[in-house]
Design an enzyme around this catalytic site. Structure first.
Site, PDB file in Angstrom:
ATOM      1  N   THR A   1       9.607  25.330 -16.834  1.00 49.97           N
ATOM      2  CA  THR A   1      10.578  24.382 -16.848  1.00 49.97           C
ATOM      3  C   THR A   1      11.862  24.986 -17.008  1.00 49.97           C
ATOM      4  O   THR A   1      12.718  24.082 -17.395  1.00 49.97           O
ATOM      5  CB  THR A   1      10.115  23.532 -18.187  1.00 49.97           C
ATOM      6  OG1 THR A   1      10.362  24.159 -19.316  1.00 49.97           O
ATOM      7  CG2 THR A   1       8.819  22.649 -17.833  1.00 49.97           C
ATOM      8  N   GLY A   2      12.177  26.203 -16.843  1.00 46.64           N
ATOM      9  CA  GLY A   2      13.299  26.536 -16.512  1.00 46.64           C
ATOM     10  C   GLY A   2      14.280  26.168 -15.224  1.00 46.64           C
ATOM     11  O   GLY A   2      13.673  25.119 -14.715  1.00 46.64           O
ATOM     12  N   ALA A   3      15.156  26.929 -14.957  1.00 45.47           N
ATOM     13  CA  ALA A   3      16.013  26.511 -13.944  1.00 45.47           C
ATOM     14  C   ALA A   3      15.251  26.375 -12.297  1.00 45.47           C
ATOM     15  O   ALA A   3      15.188  25.576 -11.728  1.00 45.47           O
ATOM     16  CB  ALA A   3      17.167  27.465 -13.686  1.00 45.47           C
ATOM     17  N   ILE A   4      14.377  27.318 -12.284  1.00 47.19           N
ATOM     18  CA  ILE A   4      13.302  27.447 -11.121  1.00 47.19           C
ATOM     19  C   ILE A   4      12.648  25.919 -11.188  1.00 47.19           C
ATOM     20  O   ILE A   4      12.336  25.562 -10.147  1.00 47.19           O
ATOM     21  CB  ILE A   4      12.684  28.834 -11.026  1.00 47.19           C
ATOM     22  CG1 ILE A   4      13.657  29.811 -10.883  1.00 47.19           C
ATOM     23  CG2 ILE A   4      11.594  28.887  -9.955  1.00 47.19           C
ATOM     24  CD1 ILE A   4      13.031  31.283 -10.496  1.00 47.19           C
TER      25      ILE A   4
ATOM     26  N   CYS B   1      14.164  36.776  -5.321  1.00 50.81           N
ATOM     27  CA  CYS B   1      15.537  36.370  -4.441  1.00 50.81           C
ATOM     28  C   CYS B   1      16.031  37.183  -3.523  1.00 50.81           C
ATOM     29  O   CYS B   1      16.374  36.829  -2.391  1.00 50.81           O
ATOM     30  CB  CYS B   1      16.270  35.721  -5.588  1.00 50.81           C
ATOM     31  SG  CYS B   1      17.111  36.869  -6.854  1.00 50.81           S
TER      32      CYS B   1
ATOM     33  N   ASN C   1      20.517  32.207  -5.331  1.00 52.24           N
ATOM     34  CA  ASN C   1      19.292  32.846  -5.472  1.00 52.24           C
ATOM     35  C   ASN C   1      17.911  32.172  -5.757  1.00 52.24           C
ATOM     36  O   ASN C   1      16.872  32.335  -5.294  1.00 52.24           O
ATOM     37  CB  ASN C   1      19.660  33.871  -6.729  1.00 52.24           C
ATOM     38  CG  ASN C   1      20.201  33.324  -7.926  1.00 52.24           C
ATOM     39  OD1 ASN C   1      20.949  32.473  -7.858  1.00 52.24           O
ATOM     40  ND2 ASN C   1      19.565  33.438  -8.984  1.00 52.24           N
TER      41      ASN C   1
END
Lengths: 337, 311
Positions: free
Chosen positions: B25-28, B140, B282
């Site tokens: 559940t991070g930015a990705i 990335c 990225n």
């Protein structure tokens, strides 16, 4: 007063001045001279450290393996140091350096990015290595930020921690404040590594020692990028006169410096106009060759390139930004796409 | 083996979306959820993290998707296996997830640099649905550089390739910071695999600049033999970039310099995302590639369902 340990990265940071082209003969000769002088730590490698030979910064004339085995063989009495930037080298490089007999392993990170070193410092601590950590481009963070980043390094396992004035931007009062803050936040020896862009490297190093730094870097003849590093053979007697014993033999030191002046460089570093601009702009001195190359090619003023790189807060390792900045300043950007 | 036709055929438009889950559940993870939300062929059936208070779970809840703080356990315990699971955790965890997902008929799409799965770079590996059940998106820097590295290697005799990427500190999370070694190894391995060039190097910089710097990747190459023609290099690179823009519209070649036997191609990627800041190209490019893989898998499932006509 307390002793100061001199750490000598002539054969690592000096590489920036000669595009990482030091020969095996030069490495061996200087290491032997430094060993004879009793300089406690002789650091060797590509200018950006283990695994960093690259088109981005410059390809080494000699492989890491050969550099390390050459210097190891030449050092009978003093320690061998290596340097690594996470994201450039990996734990594999650290393992290889330890196998080559590296005694002191420095991990460098940009001054606000200590978490990048968590894994490598942990790995070194587990391996029982003497791991040090240096915060690069330290003029880009406040004393309080540097202190908390340094404390984090110690938590990760660093046995010494400190700052590099990578752009040669500091004045002595800046150094006093930062070394004091780091010393108050940690209980390991504090490191200072100066650059001479504004002619302050020796004065800054003395200020660091007076503020409590116990490991200070110096390079023979100031061998290093741009205006060069703190000149070792000046630093040592000045520290001694200021009451900080180093244990280094003066004549041996001067012989090592003379060897360096003769065999490592075509001319000693000089504080030329570009170096002053890079110091004022707060940009890593190691960018100098590439800024000059790209500016000449693009027909623009290299001083403009340095100030623009400063505006973009370029950090060590971002040499490819020079291409983009030169392209933009010359109005070339976008044409290729 | 490339392509562009395949990429164009990916979004078939269907009323039978594939059930997908996002792990991490991070930015990705958050950006994946937003991209699944935009997709017509993927249905977000679960978002699983570890921390019940994470911003990622709150975001998914707000969009109305089922969430769990049970991590991989929640994925495994689902009543019906998902068609696709995106792993946006970290390289060490992915190795474990790979094992745990073995019993299921689920496509595992790996956003970490674990080097476990079959590597995918959409414009290079083509849009044929991957046969493997674990598909790796490399990194990335890999996604941004390999289309160019591959194009250079096909048109010139390339002796060495080096890829330097710079990611804004603001968007480099803990997993990225702990996985630098995996990033370097996996990216180098992938460049060699897709360019055929044995001597490769990958470097990652984390930029602390404020405001944050846009994601940038520079591909340096040494060309053996004849000095390369700068016009031809620019054309080859521009063509590769056009292909990538079909699924990652923020991909831009900002400079392409030829100097003797050396070529340097600077690429910037702006994020095209509902949740990411523009500079986080990225994450955008690797996630866009991951979504493409999942959509293509969904299309294959749909095709399989249509060919088995119920009587």
């Amino acid at each position: 007063m307390s002793a100061v340990l001199i750490h000598d990265p002539t054969l690592r940071d000096g590489q920036h001045a000669v595009r990482h082209q030091l020969s095996v003969t030069a490495l061996r000769g200087y290491a032997e001279a430094a060993d004879k002088a009793g300089i406690p730590v002789v650091e060797v490698g590509h200018g950006n450290g283990l695994g960093a030979s690259s088109l981005q910064v410059g390809r080494s004339a000699v492989s890491d393996d050969l550099m390390l085995s050459t210097v190891r063989d030449a050092l009978a009495h003093v320690k061998m140091g290596v340097f690594m930037l996470p994201g450039w080298g990996t734990s594999d490089d650290l393992r290889r350096a330890m196998a080559h007999g590296a005694d002191v392993i420095r991990i460098g990170v940009h001054c606000t990015e200590m978490t990048l070193a968590e894994r490598h410092l942990g790995f070194l601590a587990e391996a029982g290595a003497e791991a040090h950590c240096v915060l690069m481009m330290s003029h880009m963070a406040t004393p309080a930020e540097l202190a908390s980043q340094a404390a984090l390094a110690v938590r990760y396992g660093a046995r010494a921690v400190g700052i590099m004035d990578s752009a040669g931007h500091f004045l002595p009062a800046d150094v006093t404040e930062r070394i004091g803050a780091i010393g108050a936040a940690t209980d390991v020896p504090v490191i200072f590594h100066g650059h001479n862009n504004l002619g302050m490297a020796v004065a800054n190093s003395v200020a660091a020692a007076e503020a409590g730094a116990r490991i200070i870097d110096g390079c023979a003849r100031g061998f290093g990028a741009g205006a060069g590093n703190t000149q070792l053979e000046v630093l040592v007697p000045v520290l001694e006169r200021s009451g900080f014993p180093t244990g280094i033999d003066l004549y041996g030191l001067l012989d090592a410096a003379d060897f360096a002046g003769r065999e490592l460089m075509s001319a000693p570093p000089v504080t030329d106009s570009i170096s002053i601009v890079s110091g004022l702009a707060g940009v890593f001195s190691g960018f100098k060759h590439q800024v000059l190359d790209q500016s000449r090619r693009a027909g623009i003023d290299p001083r403009d390139v340095f100030f623009e790189l400063g505006r973009r807060q370029a950090i060590a390792g971002q040499e490819d930004l020079i291409i983009g900045v030169a392209a933009e300043l010359s109005g070339r950007r976008g044409n290729a796409a | 083996m490339t392509t562009s036709e395949d990429i164009a055929a990916v979004r078939p438009g269907t009323s039978m979306p594939a059930a997908v889950a996002v792990l991490g559940t991070g930015a990705i993870g958050q950006d994946l959820v937003s991209k699944i939300h935009r997709s017509g062929v993927l249905d977000c059936a679960l978002v699983a993290g570890r921390n019940p208070d994470s911003a990622g779970l709150r975001y998914a809840s707000r969009l109305g998707y089922p969430v769990s703080a049970g991590g991989i356990g929640a994925i495994i315990a689902a009543p019906r296996p998902f068609d696709v699971v995106f792993d946006a955790t970290n390289a060490m965890s992915h190795i474990e997830h790979h094992e745990l997902m073995r019993p299921f008929d689920t496509l595992l799409v790996d956003l970490t640099p674990s080097r476990m799965g079959q590597m995918v770079v959409p414009t290079v590996t083509g849009m044929h649905a991957p046969a493997a059940r674990d598909v790796g998106l490399i990194s990335c820097g890999g996604q941004a550089s390999i289309p160019v590295a591959h194009a250079l290697a096909r048109n010139f005799e390339v002796a060495y390739i080096e890829v330097v990427s710079t990611v804004a500190s603001e968007i480099a999370g803990r997993a990225t910071r702990l996985n630098l070694d995996e990033y370097v190894r996996t990216t180098q391995h992938a460049i060699t695999t897709f360019s055929g060039v044995l001597d490769t190097k990958a470097i990652l910089n984390i930029s602390p600049a404020v405001p944050p710097a846009t994601f940038r990747t520079t591909v340096h190459a040494i060309i053996a033999g004849d000095e390369p023609d700068s016009g031809l290099v620019a054309a080859v690179v521009a063509d590769a970039a056009t292909q990538v823009r079909r699924f990652a519209p923020g991909y831009e070649v900002i400079d392409c310099a030829v100097n003797g036997d050396q070529v340097a191609v600077c690429i910037e990627v702006m994020a095209d995302s509902d949740v990411l800041p523009g500079y986080a190209g990225n994450l955008d490019i690797i996630n866009s590639a991951a979504i493409l893989v999942a959509e293509q898998h969904a299309a294959r499932l749909l095709f399989a369902a249509r060919t088995v006509v119920p009587r």
